[in-house]
Design a protein around this motif. Structure first.
Motif, PDB file in Angstrom:
ATOM      1  N   GLY A  93     -38.783 -52.782 -63.609  1.00  0.00           N
ATOM      2  CA  GLY A  93     -38.844 -54.044 -62.881  1.00  0.00           C
ATOM      3  C   GLY A  93     -37.724 -55.005 -63.247  1.00  0.00           C
ATOM      4  O   GLY A  93     -37.656 -56.104 -62.724  1.00  0.00           O
ATOM      5  N   LEU A  94     -36.832 -54.588 -64.145  1.00  0.00           N
ATOM      6  CA  LEU A  94     -35.741 -55.465 -64.575  1.00  0.00           C
ATOM      7  C   LEU A  94     -34.681 -55.578 -63.491  1.00  0.00           C
ATOM      8  O   LEU A  94     -34.424 -54.627 -62.746  1.00  0.00           O
ATOM      9  CB  LEU A  94     -35.115 -54.928 -65.860  1.00  0.00           C
ATOM     10  CG  LEU A  94     -36.013 -54.996 -67.089  1.00  0.00           C
ATOM     11  CD1 LEU A  94     -35.381 -54.239 -68.253  1.00  0.00           C
ATOM     12  CD2 LEU A  94     -36.288 -56.440 -67.471  1.00  0.00           C
ATOM     13  N   HIS A 142     -31.045 -55.897 -57.043  1.00  0.00           N
ATOM     14  CA  HIS A 142     -31.974 -54.767 -57.096  1.00  0.00           C
ATOM     15  C   HIS A 142     -32.848 -54.942 -58.336  1.00  0.00           C
ATOM     16  O   HIS A 142     -32.522 -55.708 -59.236  1.00  0.00           O
ATOM     17  CB  HIS A 142     -31.156 -53.469 -57.191  1.00  0.00           C
ATOM     18  CG  HIS A 142     -31.964 -52.218 -57.294  1.00  0.00           C
ATOM     19  ND1 HIS A 142     -32.755 -51.757 -56.264  1.00  0.00           N
ATOM     20  CD2 HIS A 142     -32.098 -51.333 -58.301  1.00  0.00           C
ATOM     21  CE1 HIS A 142     -33.337 -50.626 -56.639  1.00  0.00           C
ATOM     22  NE2 HIS A 142     -32.955 -50.343 -57.870  1.00  0.00           N
ATOM     23  N   HIS A 143     -33.947 -54.232 -58.343  1.00  0.00           N
ATOM     24  CA  HIS A 143     -34.792 -54.160 -59.542  1.00  0.00           C
ATOM     25  C   HIS A 143     -34.993 -52.697 -59.891  1.00  0.00           C
ATOM     26  O   HIS A 143     -35.255 -51.873 -59.005  1.00  0.00           O
ATOM     27  CB  HIS A 143     -36.151 -54.835 -59.318  1.00  0.00           C
ATOM     28  CG  HIS A 143     -36.112 -56.308 -59.498  1.00  0.00           C
ATOM     29  ND1 HIS A 143     -35.683 -57.163 -58.517  1.00  0.00           N
ATOM     30  CD2 HIS A 143     -36.418 -57.076 -60.564  1.00  0.00           C
ATOM     31  CE1 HIS A 143     -35.750 -58.407 -58.958  1.00  0.00           C
ATOM     32  NE2 HIS A 143     -36.188 -58.378 -60.199  1.00  0.00           N
ATOM     33  N   ARG A 187     -39.311 -61.211 -55.767  1.00  0.00           N
ATOM     34  CA  ARG A 187     -39.120 -60.107 -56.722  1.00  0.00           C
ATOM     35  C   ARG A 187     -39.140 -60.686 -58.129  1.00  0.00           C
ATOM     36  O   ARG A 187     -38.311 -61.493 -58.502  1.00  0.00           O
ATOM     37  CB  ARG A 187     -37.781 -59.414 -56.482  1.00  0.00           C
ATOM     38  CG  ARG A 187     -37.755 -58.654 -55.176  1.00  0.00           C
ATOM     39  CD  ARG A 187     -36.456 -57.869 -55.045  1.00  0.00           C
ATOM     40  NE  ARG A 187     -35.379 -58.795 -54.662  1.00  0.00           N
ATOM     41  CZ  ARG A 187     -34.106 -58.617 -54.964  1.00  0.00           C
ATOM     42  NH1 ARG A 187     -33.729 -57.582 -55.674  1.00  0.00           N
ATOM     43  NH2 ARG A 187     -33.199 -59.472 -54.575  1.00  0.00           N
ATOM     44  N   ARG A 188     -40.087 -60.245 -58.909  1.00  0.00           N
ATOM     45  CA  ARG A 188     -40.186 -60.701 -60.285  1.00  0.00           C
ATOM     46  C   ARG A 188     -40.559 -59.529 -61.172  1.00  0.00           C
ATOM     47  O   ARG A 188     -41.484 -58.781 -60.865  1.00  0.00           O
ATOM     48  CB  ARG A 188     -41.256 -61.779 -60.435  1.00  0.00           C
ATOM     49  CG  ARG A 188     -41.000 -63.008 -59.573  1.00  0.00           C
ATOM     50  CD  ARG A 188     -41.660 -64.227 -60.193  1.00  0.00           C
ATOM     51  NE  ARG A 188     -41.641 -65.370 -59.341  1.00  0.00           N
ATOM     52  CZ  ARG A 188     -40.572 -66.107 -59.039  1.00  0.00           C
ATOM     53  NH1 ARG A 188     -39.418 -65.782 -59.523  1.00  0.00           N
ATOM     54  NH2 ARG A 188     -40.652 -67.149 -58.256  1.00  0.00           N
ATOM     55  N   LEU A 221     -29.282 -51.583 -68.235  1.00  0.00           N
ATOM     56  CA  LEU A 221     -30.314 -52.534 -67.817  1.00  0.00           C
ATOM     57  C   LEU A 221     -30.351 -53.679 -68.828  1.00  0.00           C
ATOM     58  O   LEU A 221     -29.915 -53.506 -69.967  1.00  0.00           O
ATOM     59  CB  LEU A 221     -31.674 -51.847 -67.775  1.00  0.00           C
ATOM     60  CG  LEU A 221     -31.881 -50.856 -66.635  1.00  0.00           C
ATOM     61  CD1 LEU A 221     -33.200 -50.112 -66.815  1.00  0.00           C
ATOM     62  CD2 LEU A 221     -31.838 -51.564 -65.295  1.00  0.00           C
ATOM     63  N   PRO A 222     -30.874 -54.817 -68.450  1.00  0.00           N
ATOM     64  CA  PRO A 222     -30.989 -55.895 -69.426  1.00  0.00           C
ATOM     65  C   PRO A 222     -31.773 -55.415 -70.644  1.00  0.00           C
ATOM     66  O   PRO A 222     -32.864 -54.858 -70.504  1.00  0.00           O
ATOM     67  CB  PRO A 222     -31.751 -56.987 -68.669  1.00  0.00           C
ATOM     68  CG  PRO A 222     -31.458 -56.710 -67.233  1.00  0.00           C
ATOM     69  CD  PRO A 222     -31.353 -55.219 -67.124  1.00  0.00           C
TER      70      PRO A 222
END
Length: 164
Positions: A126-127, A120-121, A159-160, A75-76
């Motif tokens: 939520g990333l 996708h998140h 999407r945020r 993930l980030p």
């Protein structure tokens, strides 16, 4: 990876610095490493990356139109995570960045058209989670057509990730 690192280190060779004392330690380490690379090692690195590029591109030309991979293996990470451990070892920056660039760096070498799309998140954080699409050389139109279809099918305007 060794050939890529050799070429990466030399990326800043010859670029004058206004104040060399203000260069971040990892960039200084890259410049110092570049100074220790002789012309023979550089030529070998170029040849190795060229051979790899040819093998990768031949696969596209012989067998498929597009390659789909994750954008990153993780993930980030938090902002600045790549700096972890660089105080003790400036080259840690490259090792820390590896999970973020392992899928994309190959196509920096081959020069093939590629795009990363957040499709996708992650439910827990939520990333954004991305997908990379790579096309054969000179097939940017195919890459952009497919990217447009994906973006229309998976709109992300609403999407945020949470900011906190």
């Amino acid at each position: 990876m060794g050939a890529f690192t050799t070429l990466w280190n030399l990326g800043g060779a010859g670029i004058p610095l206004a104040d060399p004392d203000r260069v971040e330690p990892h960039n200084r380490a890259l410049r110092d490493a570049a100074r220790s690379i002789d012309s023979w090692a550089y030529a070998e690195a170029v040849l190795r990356t060229q051979r790899l590029s040819r093998r990768v591109v031949e696969g596209f030309l012989a067998g498929f139109d597009l390659l789909v991979t994750p954008t990153m293996v993780c993930l980030p990470p938090p902002i600045g995570a790549w700096r972890a451990g660089t105080e003790e070892d400036p080259s840690a920056a490259l090792r820390n960045s590896y999970p973020m660039g392992v899928f994309t760096s190959l196509f920096n070498v081959t020069g093939q058209p590629a795009i990363s799309l957040p499709v996708h998140h992650d439910p827990a954080t939520g990333l954004p989670v991305g997908v990379q699409i790579v096309a054969a050389p000179w097939r940017e139109e195919l890459l952009l057509q497919v990217a447009q279809v994906i973006e229309r099918a998976l709109p992300r305007a609403d999407r945020r990730p949470s900011v906190g």
